[in-house]
Design an enzyme around this catalytic site. Structure first.
Site: not given
Length: 597
Positions: A145-146, A510, A195, A83
């Site tokens: 969940f999630q 760096m 959802k 993602e």
């Protein structure tokens, strides 16, 4: 007589099929009396909003949306492998086109994985709309969940965010999201959609306009401030233009060139502003700041007027604020009033769109009969040319080991300066900014404010999709490329012939440079041990891999890389591990206290 299971299945299948056909016809005929699900409303809206690509990754909370996407072909979904890469790809698309990038991720880890890319876009004022799935409304707050609080998590790093709880609000919320993301100071906007909202139905009418009483960004600069600014320009003897990403974001390059030529003053860009003023123009003195040119930093330190346009005076540019531009009065043009006098106090603030304000300044200068002070400018340029003669970007060539500066010089030569160049973060980023001389806006795509390693490859994906026939080079290092190297798989799936130019010095360059300068060369965990064979790795993903170890082979290898127009090529260039980026302004120092070679 009851229907048999087979006949019932047939009936349901036929019914669902008919509904599907009706909904697909709805793309062609919008005035038919059919209610759409939230998922279908979303896909219709994206198409009507002119969205070309949707960068995303599926999951449970967004499966209704993915099902709706499957039933249409107007908006192309680009499947990434992480993602974070979705947000960076959308970011690269946005930076190179000026259009908003659009992202779709699922709830929980999908949303949290996207946060780095959201913050990257926020710091650099990049227009983006991120649609995050959420658990059903009845489960919000139950640690389902999630489930994560996407609105709360992203609040510090978005321009705005929304939680949609009613499908009837979905269309207007999406329109607001795109409006907020693309107007005023651009930035990312998150729309969190539970959802169940994507499953519920409502009528769909595309809103061509939207009004938000609490959000009305100022575009036109104040006429009184414009007049003050032109008088200040007219009285200046050592003026200087200091321009940033705002010039590019507002497509103001043409106006900047015109006013710079009228005034005759030197022009410097921040790293975000490179390409906003052509590097080949004689008035351009290079990038300024921590790794800016000697002439740019010295000119800022000795000018009597700074005309700051679309820049925010960040610490990488100013150095020690107490020592910044001690002799200068400052005109500051910016769309965001909160950026003005935030870090450095200015004398004439002008709030407004960069393009609009520059045109107003030009008009006022012409009405005032402005004529530059030629004698003063001649003396000013004489001093600047003296600083420029130091040739601060000169480097020693070597016949045995490849200098990274030489690799970037050669990339510029082979591509004739006409490529889109994305970069990751580190020494290679600064060398690209110094040695690839950008003459056009939206060609230099890099993470400025947040400094996000792993940005380069997915950003290049977004650029290549937006400009399928263009040369797109991702300048990276062996550390940064591994942050999102899984996107080599996405590049294969979507046939993206990106050219990866990896300056491989075996160090987190760096970090190593700072450890050498300020930590008595204690190289704590900056050496990259156990590196993969990038050639074999590229080949394993289905691409072309090339490695170069000798300076004499660099040009031929880069030519071969770009000759393979339809293939992604990973060019692994083994470079001098001891090379540092110069000039360098140490922390706490003024811009005129640079470390030179």
């Amino acid at each position: 007589m009851p229907k048999s299971p087979d006949s019932r299945a047939f009936f349901l299948g036929a019914t669902n099929g008919a509904l599907s056909m009706i909904r697909q016809l709805h793309y062609k005929k919008r005035d038919c009396d059919v209610k759409l699900t939230g998922a279908e409303i979303l896909t219709h809206f994206l198409h009507d909003e002119g969205v070309e690509f949707l960068f995303g990754y599926p999951g449970g909370a967004v499966l209704h949306i993915y099902d709706a996407l499957h039933r249409q072909d107007k908006v192309k979904h680009i499947l990434v492998r992480h993602e974070q890469a979705a947000t960076h790809a959308a970011d690269g698309y946005a930076r190179s086109t000026g259009k908003p990038g659009v992202v779709l991720v699922t709830s929980g880890p999908g949303a949290t994985n996207a946060v780095t890319g959201i913050a990257t876009a926020y710091m650099d004022s990049i227009p983006m709309v991120v649609i995050t799935g959420q658990v059903p409304t009845s489960l919000i707050g139950n640690d389902a969940f999630q489930e994560v609080d996407s609105v709360g998590i992203t609040r510090p790093c978005v321009k705005h965010n929304f939680l949609v709880k009613d499908v009837k609000d979905l269309t207007s919320t999406l329109k607001k999201a795109f409006y907020v993301a693309t107007t005023g100071r651009p930035g990312p906007v998150v729309v969190d959609i539970p959802k169940d909202v994507t499953a519920e139905t409502a009528d769909y009418i595309y809103p061509k306009t939207i009004e938000m009483r609490s959000y009305n960004p100022v575009v036109k600069g104040h006429s009184g401030q414009i007049k003050k600014a032109t008088k200040m320009i007219a009285s200046s003897k050592r003026p200087m233009f200091y321009t940033g990403g705002g010039v590019i974001l507002d497509d103001a390059s043409k106006a900047l060139i015109e006013i710079a030529h009228m005034v005759g003053a030197p022009v410097t860009n921040t790293s975000m502003g490179l390409g906003g003023y052509p590097a080949s123009d004689k008035q351009f003195v290079g990038m300024l700041g921590m790794h800016g040119t000697y002439e740019a930093n010295m000119a800022i330190s000795n000018c009597d007027l700074i005309i700051a346009i679309g820049a925010r005076f960040d610490d990488r540019v100013t150095g020690n604020i107490e020592k910044f531009a001690p002799y200068a009065k400052i005109i500051h043009v910016d769309i965001d009033p909160s950026s003005i006098s935030k870090n450095v106090k200015v004398d004439v603030p002008i709030v407004g769109g960069v393009n609009s304000v520059l045109k107003a300044l030009l008009k006022q200068l012409k009405e005032d009969g402005y004529k530059p002070n030629k004698a003063a400018l001649k003396d000013w340029w004489k001093q600047i040319e003296e600083w420029r003669s130091k040739d601060c970007l000169a480097y020693k060539t070597d016949t045995k080991i490849i200098k990274p500066q030489f690799a970037l010089d050669t990339l510029y030569k082979v591509t004739k300066g006409d490529a889109f160049v994305t970069s990751d973060v580190g020494q290679h980023q600064m060398w690209a900014a110094q040695y690839y001389r950008f003459d056009k806006p939206r060609r230099w795509i890099n993470s400025g404010g947040l400094g996000t390693m792993g940005f380069g490859l997915p950003a290049a994906m977004g650029v290549q999709l937006a400009h399928p026939k263009a040369q797109v080079a991702c300048v990276t290092g062996e550390g940064s490329i591994q942050m999102n190297i899984q996107e080599l798989s996405s590049c294969l799936q979507h046939n993206l012939p990106i050219k990866i130019i990896c300056l491989n010095n075996g160090f987190l360059g760096m970090v190593r440079q700072w450890q050498e300068f300020f930590y008595d060369s204690r190289f704590s965990h900056s050496y990259m041990e156990s590196l993969p064979d990038f050639v074999k790795l590229a080949e394993a993903y289905g691409h072309v891999g090339i490695q170069v170890t000798k300076p004499g082979d660099v040009e031929a290898a880069i030519k071969e890389t770009f000759k393979l127009k339809d293939r992604l090529v990973f060019l692994d260039i083994l470079t001098d591990p001891t090379e540092n980026v110069y000039p360098m302004v140490p922390a706490g120092a003024g811009l005129d206290e640079m470390i030179l070679i």
